[in-house]
Structures are given as structure tokens and as C-alpha cells.
Design an enzyme around this catalytic site. Sequence first.
Site, PDB file in Angstrom:
ATOM      1  CG  LEU A 298      35.772  49.148 -19.028  1.00 37.32           C
ATOM      2  CD1 LEU A 298      35.794  48.642 -17.541  1.00 37.32           C
ATOM      3  CD2 LEU A 298      35.991  50.618 -19.248  1.00 37.32           C
ATOM      4  CB  VAL A 302      31.140  46.248 -18.480  1.00 36.50           C
ATOM      5  CG1 VAL A 302      31.842  46.982 -17.465  1.00 36.50           C
ATOM      6  CG2 VAL A 302      31.600  46.640 -20.008  1.00 36.50           C
ATOM      7  CB  SER A 303      30.787  41.177 -21.644  1.00 38.58           C
ATOM      8  OG  SER A 303      31.173  40.288 -20.793  1.00 38.58           O
ATOM      9  CG  ASP A 438      32.706  58.079   0.317  1.00 36.70           C
ATOM     10  OD1 ASP A 438      32.997  58.470   1.555  1.00 36.70           O
ATOM     11  OD2 ASP A 438      32.710  58.820  -0.471  1.00 36.70           O
TER      12      ASP A 438
END
Length: 606
Positions: A298, A302-303, A438
Site C-alpha cells: 500500500l 500511494v508513494s 455510486d
Amino acid sequence: MTLLLIFFLLHLHNFLQLSSPQTLPRNITSYACNLNQTAPSCQTYAFFRAMGPNQLDLTSISDLFSVSRPMIAKPSNLTSLNSPLFPNQALFIPLTCTCNSVNTTTSLSYAKLNYTIKKGDTFYLVSTNLFHFLTNYQSVEIVNPTLVPINLTVGQDVIFPIFCKCPTKTQLQNNVNYLISYVFQPFDTISSIASRFRSTTSSIVEVNGDEIRAWDTVFVPVSRLPDLTQPSPISVSSHQMSDRRGEVIGLALGLGVCGVFLIFIGGFWVYRELLWKKKVGKIGNDIESKKFEVEVSLMADVSDCLDKYKVYKVEELYEATDGFDERLVIQGSVFKGYIDGKYYAIKKMKWNACEELKILQKVNHGNLVMLEGFCIDSNDANCYLVYEYLENGSLYTRLHASKTERLSWRRRLRIAVDIANGLQYIHEHTIPRVVHKDIKSSNILLDAHMRAKIANFGLAKSGCNAITRHIVGTQGYVAPEYFSDGIVSTKMDVFSFGVILLELVSGREAVNEEGKALWVEVHENFTGNDQQLKHKLKGFIDDVVLRESCSIDSVMNVMSIAIASVHRDPSKRPSMVDIVYALCKTHDLFTDISEDGYSPRQVLAR
């Protein structure tokens, strides 16, 4: 003495069953989809009894099953929405039953219910204590393959499959309109169930077979729902004295049996715990290893946003939310937090936040809720997303739940333009395009100036024109092609936006008390020429808007866009570019509604 011995042996049998390794129930295939059902989904009902201190009011049960109180009250023959329920009171719960593929070889028929894990919850306890065996923990594990049952986290969203079935073509021809989901009780017989529901023994056996065990969910074929006889407060109170005497006798008997039972199982429990200690230790080591692997993965994913967003410490977030106190819940697993003199919305998630973070990295627009930072907690395998806090809550609350300030037409129109601008941005200005998946009024948040922002990218997909078997969404907003075929495209967001426009015009919810979608009602009623449509529109518009001095043509303009957006054929829906253009040109009025599709630019050019 014989009765005590039987009672003791029954409890010992149940205890040994719960202590044994968990296996799939023998009747798992009983919940498979009907191969010749006429539609991929249907409206049906589950027979449910209100039990336990947390289920003695209609609100808690409607929240559990994600339906409105009137949708339960009407089929259950309840005259009041606010009166308390009595223990063991019978109810009919409406379900949207769908055929779902759980793997390459198995398709199960169930209604998807989203449940947020609370402290002490397990798949087994929720299935038995809350849903009363309308599902089972084995099936919950099947439909949530990425979750670790022994490592659930408070605030985690889990799908609980409520067993149901849709009638086949033959059954419909034989006047079978519903297959009621009913949990077979130890004292039940097939004939007693047939008598209760005005069905027949042969039809029940035909659907379920004749090897039905206690706590199995069976499907009872009926042409219509039977009338439930509900208790009155007077009749219940007249029996309270005799019931209490029975309770005292039962309690004394139960305490005596429990004493003998506890002595017997004490030694067995110690032995069982010693066996499990080694096994749990091994599982714990495996989980820790997996946690480390996922955390490394993770952080690598997201680095790119480590410089863009603030990385919070988990201690900061616990302090900001008083330990994620339930009093500070905004909605679902989103909490209101106070950090450095400012309020934030803190979303607590499992590791699946990775996809949402990836999408949020590449979007930046004034009509999208802004991500301020995030936090990764490897100890609890949680990820936290910290968003800006919007003071005026959701559009759903303002339209349908607020009893104070109601939205004016001009403000509704401004909100519609804000949402359209946000959707146009993610559809046209991100590479690859982002589909939100959504869009609904509860995911539209309003800031201090009542400007709208799109929130909750948890289901969003980067890239479109794909097909998925994992159908997710909210009833009333889901586009037909996505629901039936799993087609993911920007046009499914256009459809959902059209439903929101219908809500803004009418002030009604996306699904009414009978479970009918607002867009279906519009398709059925809004046909004819311009004058006929305007006449029908007056009976459809929210009373708050009618009392204003706004032009009926202005409302008709928005209604035209809404009808075009919810066209059944996605190719005939306008793009968000066209919709923004049309909404911003409300002084150039048009009322062209056509089954052959709609292009705002063409109409405005006339």
C-alpha cells in the site's frame, strides 16, 4: 428428570457442533439461483420475528434491512410506525432478490445487505442474533472472500446475503408471485408452515425438498402475502402476570440445568482451548506476515501522494474522534473529528482503501470533496482517509429528512449544476476516465454556502466500458444495463444523476414506500405532447417549488434533462458535457422529450 436429561443432551449437541470445524452447510445448493427464473432479480419478502432488546422498534429493523419503515409496516399490517414492537412479533421484510455469481461454478440467490461491523461482532453472531438464520456465516465468508473472519474491525462494511428466491416462469403461470423466505423452527412441520402462509405442502416440498432441518431457510410459494395478525397493547398486558409467573419457573429450571451443564463442559472447554492455542498462534503469525506485506504494497501504491497529502498518526485520529466514539459517527464508518482547531470527516476502512486513494490522487475539483490526508495503521490493518468536513450535511437529508429549511428552486438548480460539473470533470478530464458508480443524494454533500460536492469514491472505477459480475449500488439509482449485465460506463453515472434531478424536482425519494423506483414511475407517466407533460408535471413538482414564483418552463427544462438521463438505452442518454451546457442555459427553454433520445445542444439550437 427425563426432561432435564433431554434438555441437557440437546445443549451438549449444540455446543459440540459449534466447537467443531466450520464447514459449508449441506443445503448450500438450496440457495442456488433458479435456472429458469424470468428475470435476474425480483421483489420478495422474508418472514422475520422481532427478538432481543435492540429489535423492539421499527426503526432499528428498517436500518438493519436498509428499507424504510412504511415498506415494512404495510405488508406487516402495522397501523403505527412509532409504536414499540412486542417480543417475537411477526413482520414481513421486503427484499430485492438477485442472482449473484460467487465464483466460476456457483451462483447464489440472495438479497445483498450491507452491514457495518460493531464491537464484538462475528459473521456467526450477526447471522444468528440479528438476522435470525436468514443467512449463515459460511455464505457470508463466500460472498466476502477478501475478509478475514477472525480479524474483523469496527466500522468495516460486510455484505450479508439474505437467502431468497425468485419464481420461475412455471410458478408465475401457476399464480405463485412470491417465494417467502422463512426460517424453519424446531417445532415446525411442513404442513404447519403451509397452513400459516396459505400455501400447500406439495408446493413447499417441490421448491425445498423434504429433508428440511431446523434453522434452514425455506421458500414458501404464495400468490399473495397472508395477513399478519398483530398483537394489541391491551391483549399483551392482560397476559403479563401469567407470563411473568412462567418466566420465574422457567428461570429456576434453567439455572439448575445450566449448573449441571457448566460443570460438565468446564473440563472439555479447557481441553479445547489448549488445542486451539497452537492453531490460533499459527494463524496470528500468518496474519502479521500478511499485514506487513500489504502495508509495504500500500505504501508503494500511494508513494506519489506522500507529498500531496498529510500523513497522520493513528494516535491523532483516535484523539480527534474520542477513540472513534459512536456519538461522532456521521454515516456508516465516517466519523467527525477535531484536529488543530478544525473539523474533518475521517473515514475508517480496511486495506481496500488503496483503489480509492489511487483515484483521489488524480482528481482535484471544487465540486469533489477534498482529501486532506490519510493514515495507515499496520497494527489493526486499517487505513483512514481524512476529508474536508462539510457543514450542511447531505442533499438527501436536506431534501427528505429536514423539517426546517427547505431548498428553494434556485438553490436546487445550483446544486444540480455543481453535481454535473463534478461528474463532467471525472468523466472528461481524468486519464483514464473515472466512473463514480455510486451517485446518489446521500453521497452529495453541501458546504457552508450550500454548494454541492460529490463524496465517497469507495466504489469508483478508473476506466470504463468494462463488465463486472460484482454488482454493487443503491436501489433506485442503479442503471438497468449495469444491474442486468454488469456494464460499467460513464452513462451509469448519467443515469444516477438523472434520478437525483427527479428528486430535486419532486422532493420524493428515489424509491417509494412500496419499493417502486422513481425513474420507473416517470417512464410510465411522462408521455405525450408538451401540454400534457406540463399538466402532469404540476402534480409531480415538490410543493415547496410550486409555492415559488419560478417559471414552470424552467422546471420543465430540468425535467427534460432528467428524463433523457434515465433513458433505458445508455447510448441515448446525454453526456455530462451536454447536461452541463443545458443546465447553464435555463433561460433558453426547451421541452422536447423523445423516446428516440435527446440532445440538449440540438434542442437549444432551434
